[in-house]
Design an enzyme around this catalytic site. Structure first.
Site, PDB file in Angstrom:
ATOM      1  N   GLU A 124       1.196  -1.213  -0.119  1.00 27.45           N
ATOM      2  CA  GLU A 124       0.317   0.153   0.174  1.00 27.45           C
ATOM      3  C   GLU A 124       0.771   1.191   0.130  1.00 27.45           C
ATOM      4  OE1 GLU A 124      -3.216   1.285   2.851  1.00 27.45           O
ATOM      5  OE2 GLU A 124      -2.357   0.963   3.760  1.00 27.45           O
ATOM      6  N   GLU A 221      -8.105  11.554   2.436  1.00 30.60           N
ATOM      7  CA  GLU A 221      -8.914  11.369   3.799  1.00 30.60           C
ATOM      8  C   GLU A 221      -9.046  11.807   4.899  1.00 30.60           C
ATOM      9  OE1 GLU A 221      -6.308   7.760   4.559  1.00 30.60           O
ATOM     10  OE2 GLU A 221      -5.629   7.383   2.307  1.00 30.60           O
TER      11      GLU A 221
END
Length: 234
Positions: A124, A221
């Site tokens: 990730e 986010e």
């Protein structure tokens, strides 16, 4: 404090279908802008030639909408929950130069970043351009630095143990480039990210991405925060 490095179970499960780099479906669904009582429900798909990914745990009042081309907007409030959304490409690749522009106004813990996944190995990754009150560098191991697109970035790694991912529950590494200093949040923002510059620097430090690319987006986010973001990617 608890790190903002969180995982998104529903988003990851939805991304599994795109884990193998197959040709893109040329039939795109219409723009996604559905609202529910708790905000916009989680979804992934294609909008105006771009891949989008949106996930929320439902704890925040959050509205995500795709606009024309590479534009999306996100408005969230309540200082609760986790959420992430953005537009980009699926699959990603290691030579893309990404342009972004728009407005980023976080209040609390939030990132604006190039964000994605690879497989073989499972990685990730984040290229963080700006953030709110929490610097992700504080919860990661610094490996070095790199100058890309005229800016300095700290290079860091973290490891997630037995956490949800695009390939089920796994132990995997996170790779980070965090702009230092960050682009100022709170208003207009724009920039260019040469992904290959970061990925080459990571490789030189033994941080090797996987051979199979999953999605690669410019994501906003939020974690127990509020804010507004309207970003166009190209």
């Amino acid at each position: 404090m608890v790190s903002f490095i969180f995982t998104r179970i529903i988003l990851f499960a939805a991304a599994i279908n795109g884990a193998v780099a197959l040709p893109m479906n040329t039939t795109e669904p219409e723009d996604f802008s559905i609202l529910s009582r708790s905000g916009t429900p989680s979804s992934t798909g294609y909008s105006n030639g771009y891949y989008y990914s949106w996930w929320t745990d439902g704890a925040a009042q959050a509205t995500y909408a795709n606009g024309g081309g590479g534009q999306y907007s996100l408005n969230w409030s309540g200082n609760n929950g986790n959420l992430v959304g953005g537009k980009g490409w699926n699959p990603g690749f290691n030579g893309r130069v990404i342009q972004y522009s728009g407005t980023y106004q976080p209040n609390g813990n939030s990132y604006l970043s190039v964000y994605g996944w690879t497989l073989n190995p499972l990685i990730e990754y984040y290229i963080v351009e700006s953030y709110g009150s929490y610097n992700p560098s504080s919860a990661a191991a610094r490996k070095g630095s790199v100058n890309c697109d005229g800016a300095n970035y700290d290079i860091l790694t973290t490891t997630r143990y037995n956490e949800p991912s695009i390939n089920g529950t796994q132990t995997f590494q996170q790779f980070w480039s965090v702009r230092n200093p960050k682009k100022n949040p709170g208003g207009s923002i724009s920039g260019s990210v040469s992904t290959g510059c970061h990925f080459t620097a990571w490789g030189n430090l033994g941080m090797n991405l996987g051979s199979t690319w999953n999605y690669q987006i410019v994501a906003t986010e939020g974690y127990q925060s509020s804010g507004f973001s309207s970003i166009t990617v190209a």
